[in-house]
Design a protein around this motif. Sequence first.
Motif, PDB file in Angstrom:
ATOM      1  N   ASP A   1     -39.308  29.239  62.668  1.00  0.00           N
ATOM      2  CA  ASP A   1     -39.057  27.922  62.090  1.00  0.00           C
ATOM      3  C   ASP A   1     -39.247  28.000  60.568  1.00  0.00           C
ATOM      4  O   ASP A   1     -40.168  28.638  60.051  1.00  0.00           O
ATOM      5  N   GLU A   2     -38.362  27.336  59.825  1.00  0.00           N
ATOM      6  CA  GLU A   2     -38.425  27.304  58.371  1.00  0.00           C
ATOM      7  C   GLU A   2     -39.726  26.663  57.900  1.00  0.00           C
ATOM      8  O   GLU A   2     -40.348  27.109  56.913  1.00  0.00           O
TER       9      GLU A   2
ATOM     10  N   ARG B   1     -44.995  27.231  55.404  1.00  0.00           N
ATOM     11  CA  ARG B   1     -46.445  27.083  55.510  1.00  0.00           C
ATOM     12  C   ARG B   1     -47.156  28.437  55.358  1.00  0.00           C
ATOM     13  O   ARG B   1     -48.189  28.542  54.696  1.00  0.00           O
ATOM     14  N   ALA B   2     -46.591  29.482  55.964  1.00  0.00           N
ATOM     15  CA  ALA B   2     -47.190  30.811  55.875  1.00  0.00           C
ATOM     16  C   ALA B   2     -47.161  31.313  54.433  1.00  0.00           C
ATOM     17  O   ALA B   2     -48.146  31.884  53.933  1.00  0.00           O
ATOM     18  N   LEU B   3     -46.033  31.118  53.743  1.00  0.00           N
ATOM     19  CA  LEU B   3     -45.945  31.542  52.346  1.00  0.00           C
ATOM     20  C   LEU B   3     -46.934  30.779  51.471  1.00  0.00           C
ATOM     21  O   LEU B   3     -47.544  31.346  50.544  1.00  0.00           O
ATOM     22  N   THR B   4     -47.068  29.484  51.767  1.00  0.00           N
ATOM     23  CA  THR B   4     -48.029  28.686  50.989  1.00  0.00           C
ATOM     24  C   THR B   4     -49.444  29.205  51.198  1.00  0.00           C
ATOM     25  O   THR B   4     -50.221  29.328  50.242  1.00  0.00           O
TER      26      THR B   4
ATOM     27  N   LEU C   1     -47.162  38.320  61.669  1.00  0.00           N
ATOM     28  CA  LEU C   1     -46.408  37.286  62.376  1.00  0.00           C
ATOM     29  C   LEU C   1     -44.950  37.272  61.932  1.00  0.00           C
ATOM     30  O   LEU C   1     -44.025  37.111  62.749  1.00  0.00           O
ATOM     31  N   TYR C   2     -44.759  37.469  60.618  1.00  0.00           N
ATOM     32  CA  TYR C   2     -43.391  37.464  60.100  1.00  0.00           C
ATOM     33  C   TYR C   2     -42.614  38.684  60.596  1.00  0.00           C
ATOM     34  O   TYR C   2     -41.435  38.593  60.966  1.00  0.00           O
TER      35      TYR C   2
END
Length: 532
Positions: free
Chosen positions: A290-291, A296-299, A282-283
């Motif tokens: 969106d930041e 959220r993805a990193l978390t 996705l990245y």
Amino acid sequence: MGHTVAMRAKLAISSIVVLAMGLVVLISFSVMGIRHYLTSSIDDDLRMSRDGIEQTGMSTATITQLVGSTDLLRQGMLSAGLHGNVFVILDPTGAIVPLGGHAADPAQTALAATSRVGPGETLRRAPHAVSLGGEDYRAAAARLPDGNVIVLAQPSGDVEDVVLKVVHLELVVGGVLVVLLGTFIYFGARWRLRPLEDMVETASAIAEGDPDRPNLSRRVAPRKKTFREVEQLRTALNAMLEQVETAFDTREHAAVHLKRFVADASHELRTPLAAIRGYLQLYEKGMLADEEERTRALTRMSAETERMARLVDELLALARLDQRPQLRPRPVDLVCVVREAADDLRAQQSERCVRVDAPDACAVLADESLVRQIVGNLLTNVRVHTPVSADVRLSVATVTTARGERAILRVRDEGPGMRAEDAERIFDRFFRATHEGAAGTTGVPPGSGLGMAVVQAAVAAHGGSVRVTTALGRGLTVVVELPATGAEGLAGGGAGKTRAAVSGLADPIAPAAATASAATPGSAASHSAEAP
């Protein structure tokens, strides 16, 4: 089968050879005995005849008068004990003295020739062997009152005939005995060696079976009236087959368990990897513009990474425990470890009621880091799988058993409990029971399913045991039994009383790493674990 037949044949042949040698010796001694007996009988007759002539004082003239009449001669010879045997009278010069005008017959002439003595030679009074016309005789001499010598001879050819008949009879009887004995030994050995044939048949049947799944359940059945050594061999072979079957079943079970373990581990690792790969894709595609979405993805990726790291750590810890590592046992205050773990649980879930029922101290002989991991995993299992409203009670006690002092740790929760079929698999790796409440109520994701497996392996490494008691709606009780030591073992100060050792609870690899060092001989790792 060929070896067994050869053994029977060798036994029969060796027995026949020994019997034949014995028969030869027996026949030889019997021939000598019979010949000696018969010869002695003839010699006794000759001695009696010789002594009778000497005692009656018969002279040459008397014997000559008796020759004139056949009847008188027969009666005279009988009275003298001659019994019709060959006899001859010799004068002092060795010449034959005629009797009644009768010339000497060939037998008498031959007897005179063998009985003449030269000057200075003594009269042969004792019975001795002579040959007259090719026939065997026994002869003895007696001196008459007029200076002449009478020589008496009795045929001994019948002795050899009797001996020859006895030899023939013994050979026939001995041959029959040899044949009967050989037959008896052959078939007797065949009957006695049937257990060996059974062993060969059993081993051949196992060897000819399916190599992937041989029929190792076959055993050699006992037989009546067998040799003790053969029975010992049968028992040893059956014991060996029993061990081989057990080892094969263990290996097969281990292979199945390993396949399932690898499949479960792959499945467990695939889930966080798939989540991390999905967020990275996705990245890369720019779909996390969106930041807040990126955060959220990193978390989520960080959480999955931590989950995967915990899973790998627990797998490594289990692998090291499965290798039966050498521990460093020393007195550890189990009560101190339990109280500290309870404090950690209260800090994580302040709403939960946690009670500890324990004495002032209870020393166990164990590796401290593994003891902390055992208690930590049990409380983590409670924290993850029960709602915060479920009370938890921890108790420590010491009991005396046949194996010595044992420390008993009980961890009881008042959660939803488990079904009986789930309780039987609670120590299986990657097993997680499904019931109402656990993750949904606490908001904590379910664990890896390895915590209780680590507990069982760690307890088994110390020579202890672990078991569970549970039912739906009645909570779960885990009972851990460890070898205890006297309270004086804690006098050195402070085993298990520092918070530094708590790191073993947070890092599952620490206990396994701690066990890599060499332990003293006779450590608890050498003990076998009880079934839960």
